[in-house]
Design a protein around this motif. Structure first.
Motif, PDB file in Angstrom:
ATOM      1  N   GLU A 169       9.348 -12.557 -43.189  1.00 60.89           N
ATOM      2  CA  GLU A 169      10.251 -12.669 -42.102  1.00 60.89           C
ATOM      3  C   GLU A 169      11.202 -11.145 -41.894  1.00 60.89           C
ATOM      4  N   TRP A 170      10.507 -10.191 -42.789  1.00 60.21           N
ATOM      5  CA  TRP A 170      11.365  -8.948 -42.679  1.00 60.21           C
ATOM      6  C   TRP A 170      11.782  -8.420 -41.651  1.00 60.21           C
ATOM      7  N   LYS A 171      12.725  -7.996 -41.344  1.00 60.09           N
ATOM      8  CA  LYS A 171      13.079  -7.359 -40.007  1.00 60.09           C
ATOM      9  C   LYS A 171      13.007  -5.938 -40.040  1.00 60.09           C
ATOM     10  N   MET A 172      12.434  -5.258 -38.945  1.00 57.10           N
ATOM     11  CA  MET A 172      12.358  -3.983 -38.889  1.00 57.10           C
ATOM     12  C   MET A 172      12.600  -3.239 -37.549  1.00 57.10           C
ATOM     13  N   SER A 173      12.849  -4.171 -36.309  1.00 55.55           N
ATOM     14  CA  SER A 173      13.009  -3.510 -35.357  1.00 55.55           C
ATOM     15  C   SER A 173      13.934  -3.084 -34.658  1.00 55.55           C
ATOM     16  N   LEU A 174      14.987  -3.139 -35.255  1.00 51.51           N
ATOM     17  CA  LEU A 174      16.393  -3.203 -34.632  1.00 51.51           C
ATOM     18  C   LEU A 174      16.654  -1.434 -34.039  1.00 51.51           C
ATOM     19  N   ARG A 175      16.280  -0.629 -35.169  1.00 51.62           N
ATOM     20  CA  ARG A 175      16.497   0.772 -34.994  1.00 51.62           C
ATOM     21  C   ARG A 175      15.326   1.753 -35.303  1.00 51.62           C
ATOM     22  N   GLY A 176      14.693   1.540 -34.095  1.00 47.36           N
ATOM     23  CA  GLY A 176      13.458   2.640 -34.153  1.00 47.36           C
ATOM     24  C   GLY A 176      13.873   3.941 -33.764  1.00 47.36           C
ATOM     25  N   SER A 177      13.392   5.131 -34.458  1.00 50.81           N
ATOM     26  CA  SER A 177      13.735   6.373 -34.283  1.00 50.81           C
ATOM     27  C   SER A 177      13.133   7.080 -32.997  1.00 50.81           C
ATOM     28  N   HIS A 178      14.196   7.761 -32.062  1.00 50.33           N
ATOM     29  CA  HIS A 178      13.477   8.542 -31.359  1.00 50.33           C
ATOM     30  C   HIS A 178      14.160   9.761 -31.211  1.00 50.33           C
ATOM     31  N   PRO A 196      11.297  -3.260 -29.676  1.00 49.50           N
ATOM     32  CA  PRO A 196      10.714  -4.028 -28.470  1.00 49.50           C
ATOM     33  C   PRO A 196      10.664  -3.677 -26.968  1.00 49.50           C
ATOM     34  N   LEU A 197      11.785  -2.977 -26.399  1.00 44.14           N
ATOM     35  CA  LEU A 197      11.943  -2.472 -25.339  1.00 44.14           C
ATOM     36  C   LEU A 197      11.879  -3.770 -24.133  1.00 44.14           C
ATOM     37  N   HIS A 198      12.715  -4.787 -24.459  1.00 46.72           N
ATOM     38  CA  HIS A 198      12.686  -6.126 -23.686  1.00 46.72           C
ATOM     39  C   HIS A 198      13.050  -5.749 -22.198  1.00 46.72           C
ATOM     40  N   LEU A 237      11.689  -3.864 -20.228  1.00 48.51           N
ATOM     41  CA  LEU A 237      10.843  -2.488 -20.029  1.00 48.51           C
ATOM     42  C   LEU A 237       9.356  -2.435 -20.136  1.00 48.51           C
ATOM     43  N   GLY A 238       8.857  -3.364 -20.503  1.00 46.48           N
ATOM     44  CA  GLY A 238       7.379  -3.376 -20.344  1.00 46.48           C
ATOM     45  C   GLY A 238       6.863  -3.748 -21.862  1.00 46.48           C
ATOM     46  N   GLY A 239       7.900  -3.984 -22.804  1.00 49.47           N
ATOM     47  CA  GLY A 239       7.298  -4.162 -24.096  1.00 49.47           C
ATOM     48  C   GLY A 239       6.979  -2.888 -24.931  1.00 49.47           C
ATOM     49  N   PRO A 240       6.890  -2.936 -26.279  1.00 53.08           N
ATOM     50  CA  PRO A 240       6.514  -1.762 -26.984  1.00 53.08           C
ATOM     51  C   PRO A 240       5.518  -0.799 -26.385  1.00 53.08           C
ATOM     52  N   GLU A 241       4.278  -1.134 -25.809  1.00 51.89           N
ATOM     53  CA  GLU A 241       3.610  -0.046 -25.348  1.00 51.89           C
ATOM     54  C   GLU A 241       4.217   0.679 -24.266  1.00 51.89           C
ATOM     55  N   ALA A 242       5.360   0.429 -23.767  1.00 50.48           N
ATOM     56  CA  ALA A 242       6.046   1.261 -23.041  1.00 50.48           C
ATOM     57  C   ALA A 242       6.615   2.521 -23.338  1.00 50.48           C
ATOM     58  N   TRP A 243       6.524   2.718 -24.628  1.00 47.81           N
ATOM     59  CA  TRP A 243       7.133   4.014 -25.086  1.00 47.81           C
ATOM     60  C   TRP A 243       6.152   5.112 -24.886  1.00 47.81           C
ATOM     61  N   ASP A 283      12.006  25.061 -24.485  1.00 50.84           N
ATOM     62  CA  ASP A 283      11.147  24.071 -24.695  1.00 50.84           C
ATOM     63  C   ASP A 283      11.885  23.063 -25.367  1.00 50.84           C
ATOM     64  N   GLN A 284      10.940  21.903 -25.446  1.00 54.47           N
ATOM     65  CA  GLN A 284      11.463  20.587 -26.043  1.00 54.47           C
ATOM     66  C   GLN A 284      10.277  19.691 -26.338  1.00 54.47           C
ATOM     67  N   TYR A 285      10.196  18.909 -27.332  1.00 50.78           N
ATOM     68  CA  TYR A 285       9.241  17.865 -27.691  1.00 50.78           C
ATOM     69  C   TYR A 285       9.894  16.793 -28.360  1.00 50.78           C
ATOM     70  N   ASP A 286       9.354  15.505 -28.147  1.00 55.53           N
ATOM     71  CA  ASP A 286       9.923  14.264 -28.632  1.00 55.53           C
ATOM     72  C   ASP A 286       8.854  13.319 -29.383  1.00 55.53           C
ATOM     73  N   TRP A 287       9.323  12.671 -30.295  1.00 56.55           N
ATOM     74  CA  TRP A 287       8.738  11.630 -30.957  1.00 56.55           C
ATOM     75  C   TRP A 287       9.455  10.070 -30.800  1.00 56.55           C
ATOM     76  N   THR A 288       8.677   9.304 -30.216  1.00 58.73           N
ATOM     77  CA  THR A 288       9.345   7.921 -29.832  1.00 58.73           C
ATOM     78  C   THR A 288       9.260   7.041 -30.996  1.00 58.73           C
ATOM     79  N   PRO A 289       9.721   5.766 -31.262  1.00 61.55           N
ATOM     80  CA  PRO A 289       9.490   4.885 -32.236  1.00 61.55           C
ATOM     81  C   PRO A 289       7.982   4.675 -32.638  1.00 61.55           C
ATOM     82  N   LEU A 290       7.069   4.434 -31.568  1.00 63.29           N
ATOM     83  CA  LEU A 290       5.827   4.229 -31.477  1.00 63.29           C
ATOM     84  C   LEU A 290       4.938   5.466 -32.163  1.00 63.29           C
TER      85      LEU A 290
END
Length: 560
Positions: A313-322, A409-411, A413-419, A448-455
């Motif tokens: 039950e280990w929790k890991m979805s609270l704080r994904g890094s963007h 999870p992006l509740h 907003l389309g779920g994780p794939e929405a990233w 210029d700019q570049y970003d990394w989503t949690p996904l």
């Protein structure tokens, strides 16, 4: 046959553990699934001639005994610090700074309130007095260890000026409210805690501890980019005869007669399906979900049903890094530098809310998994240019890195794939809008700019499930006693990810894992393995500090 197998060459847990044990005389094989070690501590030229360390933008290595024990400076590790340990900047044009010198911190806090300045001076003075003992007990000790908790609580209470009973009955926000009278001075203490790296802010006792814990940090950067820290550890490990295999994914950890005896590589590895034996043990730095997969759940359940349940039950979805990196054509100039110009010398700065009530609301929105409401309020900026001349191009271009933490999870907003869709662009546009209110001439300076989503981060680092890069959520039930034990219930199996404390770049998880393995293997008694946390930093601070007032033009000329 090897003595120890280490699965995962991460900066915080796998690589330092391997280096310590190899130097202590064991035969160690380090197995890394990716093509290089320290995957999440990369430094590269996202843009030509400008260094970018997007994921580990600041190093907390100054807290650590590892620099001295492993003589990392001999292997090329050049560490530098700013006069500012931590800063916050606000849209109202003010800032708050915690500086190396308590008197300079008091001066900044007093701009908000003389009383708050005096309070913070006393707190920081007591923090300095107890830095070595506190870091030794809280961070550089293998937990869970209930025997050390009472003293940890006593030190927290002493530092903050309260009794232990008072501290144990306060949340993080309550501690800040009782201690300071101005929003800015309350908010700077809450910013690291609101990143959910020390515990649950609203939990009584735990929240107050988390606020205090953050005050025991040091901050700095490695010259040439923070990957230089990985390079120095790697050089040390190899110098003492260690073996590294990259592109080697582990499919299974073998357990025979209740003991971990080796691993089998996957068919995707450079040595497909190879079985490797270990005479003394296996360290997993691959994180809780991956370790559970490799050991197989039934084996864990037989060894310890309660621990197996926690791992399941280990929790890991609270704080994904963007994470966003911006290329700027000039040195960074915060609008709040008109309030206190020293902020322009900071390498770690937070955009930290617009009010105290907004601070608490942000944390509620995070717990409610509301990504849109949580966005734009708390950003962690790292900026190496004030201390690392090699990070600046000959024409004076620099990189600013920012991190926001969102529920994965992006509740709604389309779920994780929405990233992979429009949400990343929406959040980045909002971030740029915020930057125009924080930085002078922002629109004109961004090239210029570049970003990394949690996904994206999860794709980069298999142990960072849901983009969670600190080994699992630091929720109320996953705090000190609720983290993974360094010694697992299966003999010869050890963890260095998902443990206490948070991984980060101070290498505490690897140091602690090495301690327990060395004790079990009978090699802990080493004349060189005696340094204490923070002592190296305190003894060398004068030479680690960068002179004030050096700007990008000077940096650029010196780089030529």
């Amino acid at each position: 046959m090897y003595d120890i197998l280490v699965i995962g060459g991460g900066l915080s847990g796998g690589l330092p553990a391997a280096a310590y044990l190899q130097k202590a005389g064991l035969k160690v094989l380090l197995l890394e699934a990716n093509s290089e070690l320290g995957t999440f501590c990369c430094t590269h030229e996202t843009w030509p001639q400008v260094l970018d360390s997007p994921h580990v933008g600041v190093s907390f290595a100054g807290n650590s005994p590892v620099i001295a024990d492993l003589e990392l400076e001999k292997y090329g590790f050049d560490f530098k610090v700013s006069p500012v340990i931590l800063g916050t900047t606000y849209r109202d044009g003010t800032n708050a700074l915690i500086c190396q010198e308590p008197e300079r911190t008091r001066e900044n806090f007093a701009k908000h309130s003389e009383r708050d300045g005096d309070r913070m001076f006393g707190i920081q003075t007591r923090i300095h007095e107890t830095m070595v003992e506190y870091n030794s007990l809280s961070s550089f000790s293998p937990h869970p260890d209930p025997s050390k908790l009472d003293r940890i609580y006593e030190l927290c209470a002493y530092a903050m000026g309260y009794s232990v009973d008072e501290m144990m009955n306060m949340t993080g926000p309550e501690l800040c409210e009782r201690t300071f009278e101005t929003d800015a001075c309350r908010q700077i203490l809450m910013t690291p805690v609101a990143f959910w790296e020390h515990g649950a802010p609203f939990a009584r006792g735990q929240g107050a501890f988390g606020v205090t814990f953050a005050l025991y940090y040091t901050t700095g950067v490695a010259i040439g980019g923070n990957e230089a820290q990985v390079d120095a550890l790697t050089a040390c490990f190899l110098d003492y005869g260690g073996t590294i295999w990259t592109s080697c994914t582990v499919d299974e950890i073998f357990v025979e007669n209740g003991r971990a005896t080796g691993v089998r590589l996957s068919d995707r590895s450079i040595y497909p399906n190879l079985v490797i034996e270990a005479s003394k043990g296996v360290i997993s730095n691959a994180g809780v979900p991956e370790t559970r997969r490799m050991v197989t759940p039934s084996v864990l359940e037989a060894a310890d049903p309660m621990l197996a349940s926690r791992m399941r039950e280990w929790k890991m979805s609270l704080r994904g890094s963007h994470v966003t990196s911006w290329l700027l054509d000039r040195k960074l100039d915060w609008k709040s530098s008109d309030f206190d110009p020293l902020i322009n010398d900071a390498i770690l700065t937070y955009r930290a809310f617009d009010s105290w009530e907004g601070t608490k609301k942000y944390m509620v929105d995070m717990l409610g998994n509301d990504t849109r409401k949580a966005s734009g309020h708390l950003l962690e900026f790292t900026y190496s240019a004030p201390v690392d001349r090699t990070a600046i191009s000959p024409s004076g271009e620099v990189v600013l890195r920012a991190e926001e933490c969102f529920p994965y999870p992006l509740h709604g907003l389309g779920g994780p794939e929405a990233w992979d869709g429009d949400i990343r662009h929406e959040l980045l546009a909002n971030r740029n809008k915020m930057m125009t209110q924080l930085v002078k001439d922002w629109d004109e300076s961004v090239l210029d700019q570049y970003d990394w989503t949690p996904l994206d981060n999860w794709r980069l680092n298999r142990s960072a499930k849901f983009g969670q890069v600190v080994g699992g959520d630091f929720s109320e039930d996953q705090w000190i006693m609720g983290r993974m034990p360094y010694r697992m219930p299966i003999k010869g199996l050890y963890m260095s990810n998902g443990v206490w404390p948070v991984g980060l770049s101070w290498m505490a998880a690897g140091y602690n894992a090495a301690q327990v393995v060395a004790e079990d293997a009978g090699v802990r008694d080493q004349s060189w393995w005696t340094n204490k946390p923070y002592e190296w930093y305190a003894q060398n601070l004068d030479r680690l500090l960068t002179p004030l007032g050096v700007d990008s033009d000077v940096f650029a000329q010196e780089a030529l």
